[in-house]
Design an enzyme around this catalytic site. Structure first.
Site, PDB file in Angstrom:
ATOM      1  N   ASP A 103      -9.670 -48.292 -94.953  1.00 12.57           N
ATOM      2  CA  ASP A 103     -11.039 -48.676 -94.290  1.00 12.57           C
ATOM      3  C   ASP A 103     -10.600 -49.770 -93.516  1.00 12.57           C
ATOM      4  O   ASP A 103      -9.901 -50.891 -94.170  1.00 12.57           O
ATOM      5  CB  ASP A 103     -12.170 -49.327 -95.315  1.00 12.57           C
ATOM      6  CG  ASP A 103     -12.722 -48.071 -95.817  1.00 12.57           C
ATOM      7  OD1 ASP A 103     -12.543 -46.869 -95.672  1.00 12.57           O
ATOM      8  OD2 ASP A 103     -13.751 -48.092 -96.672  1.00 12.57           O
ATOM      9  N   HIS A 253      -7.663 -51.346 -98.106  1.00 11.55           N
ATOM     10  CA  HIS A 253      -8.208 -52.079 -96.964  1.00 11.55           C
ATOM     11  C   HIS A 253      -6.974 -52.488 -96.245  1.00 11.55           C
ATOM     12  O   HIS A 253      -6.088 -52.847 -96.673  1.00 11.55           O
ATOM     13  CB  HIS A 253      -8.760 -53.092 -97.343  1.00 11.55           C
ATOM     14  CG  HIS A 253     -10.299 -52.529 -97.677  1.00 11.55           C
ATOM     15  ND1 HIS A 253     -10.640 -52.151 -99.014  1.00 11.55           N
ATOM     16  CD2 HIS A 253     -11.737 -52.451 -97.021  1.00 11.55           C
ATOM     17  CE1 HIS A 253     -11.885 -51.869 -99.163  1.00 11.55           C
ATOM     18  NE2 HIS A 253     -12.459 -52.160 -97.924  1.00 11.55           N
TER      19      HIS A 253
END
Length: 288
Positions: A103, A253
Site C-alpha cells: 500500500d 507498506h
C-alpha cells in the site's frame, strides 16, 4: 434501642448470614461485569490499532485471527462469501505460493530500495496507490510498470469507503485514480482495488464488482505503517516468517523503512522456506 435487640437470636443470625450471601453474590456479579467490560474495550482497542490481528467481526473493518503459525488465519469472511463479489484475502491452496502487495499512501524515499529487492529476486508485486501518490511520483509509477509490477487502486483520497453510500461518490474515488494513472502511463489501469484501512461493506464490494474491479484484502500483515515508530528487523521477521502460509496475500507498506531494509533478506528467507511468488492476475484467473 436497635431493631436486632427485639429479634430472636436465631432469626437475627439467619438474616445476617443471608445478608452476607447477598453481598457475596453482588460482589461476584460486579466482578464479572467489570471483566466483561474490560475485555470488550480491549477487543475494540485491538481491532482499531491492530487490524491484522483483530478477531472476526461484522463487516466494516477487515480483521484476522491467527490460530496457528503456518496456517491461514480466520478472516471476517470466507473465500466463498468474498468470491461472490470477485474479492479475495488469500488463495485456498496447499501450494506454497505468495502474493506480495504494497500500500502506497505517500513516498518517503523507501520505494526505490523495495523495487531494487523485487528486481533482484524477480518477484512481481502489486502497489495499491492513492491519488496524491500518482500526482507526485510519476517516475516511480512508470518504473513499477516497466519492471513488471501491477499498480492497483487504493482510492483517490483514502477515505473510509464503508461510509460512502452513493454509487456516484464511490465511483469517483476510483475513476479519478484511473484518470491520473492513464495520464502518466498512457494505459488503462488494471482494475484491482483495495479498500483503505480494510474498511468495507457488502454494498461497496458490489459497487466495485459492477465497475469491473477485483477487491483484495490480505491474510498477512504487521504494524509497519507508523513512520516514526518502525518495527525492528526481529519483530518484522517474527510476524512475517512465523505467520506466512500457502496462498497468502501479503500486505506491506512502501513507506516502511524496515521493509526497505529487510526485503532482500525477507524474500530470500521465504524462498528458502519453499515459497514462490505469483501475480494477483494469476490468482483471479485461477479463481474464475
Amino acid at each position: 434501642m436497635s431493631q436486632s435487640e427485639f429479634m430472636p437470636r436465631k432469626q437475627f443470625s439467619f438474616q445476617k448470614s443471608q445478608w452476607k450471601r447477598v453481598k457475596k453474590i453482588t460482589h461476584t456479579v460486579l466482578l464479572f461485569a467489570m471483566a466483561f467490560l474490560i475485555g470488550n474495550l480491549t477487543a475494540r482497542a485491538k481491532n482499531h490499532f491492530f487490524p491484522e490481528i483483530a478477531m472476526t467481526s461484522a463487516e466494516g473493518n477487515w480483521g484476522l485471527s491467527f490460530q496457528q503459525d503456518g496456517e491461514p488465519p480466520i478472516a471476517n469472511a470466507s473465500y466463498e462469501e468474498l468470491k461472490k463479489y470477485n474479492a479475495y484475502y488469500a488463495e485456498d491452496t496447499d501450494e506454497k505460493v505468495l502474493y506480495l502487495t504494497f500500500d502506497a499512501g505517500f513516498e518517503n524515499g523507501n520505494t526505490p530500495a523495495i523495487l531494487d529487492a523485487l528486481k533482484k529476486h524477480h518477484v512481481p508485486a502489486t502497489f495499491f496507490v492513492v491519488g496524491t501518490y500518482l500526482e507526485k511520483n510519476a517516475d516511480l509509477i512508470k518504473r513499477m510498470r516497466e519492471e513488471g509490477h501491477t499498480v492497483g487502486n487504493h482510492t483517490y483520497h483514502h477515505p473510509d469507503m464503508s461510509q460512502i453510500a452513493t454509487k456516484e461518490a464511490f465511483e469517483k474515488e476510483l475513476k479519478d485514480v484511473e484518470t491520473q494513472y492513464k495520464q502518466i502511463t498512457g494505459e488503462e489501469m488494471t482494475r484491482f482495488y483495495r479498500p483503505p484501512q480494510g474498511k468495507y461493506n457488502e454494498a461497496n464490494l458490489q459497487m466495485a464488482k459492477d465497475m469491473g474491479y477485483h477487491t483484495f484484502f490480505w491474510s498477512l500483515a504487521y504494524v509497519d505503517w507508523y513512520e516514526n515508530n518502525q518495527p525492528t528487523k526481529e519483530e518484522a521477521f517474527e510476524k512475517l516468517l512465523g505467520r506466512v502460509h500457502p496462498g497468502a496475500i501479503i500486505l506491506l507498506h512502501s513507506t516502511s523503512k524496515t521493509n526497505a531494509e529487510i526485503l532482500d533478506e525477507l524474500l530470500s528467507k521465504w524462498e528458502e522456506m519453499g515459497y514462490t511468488f505469483k501475480t494477483l492476475n494469476q490468482l483471479t484467473e485461477t479463481a474464475s
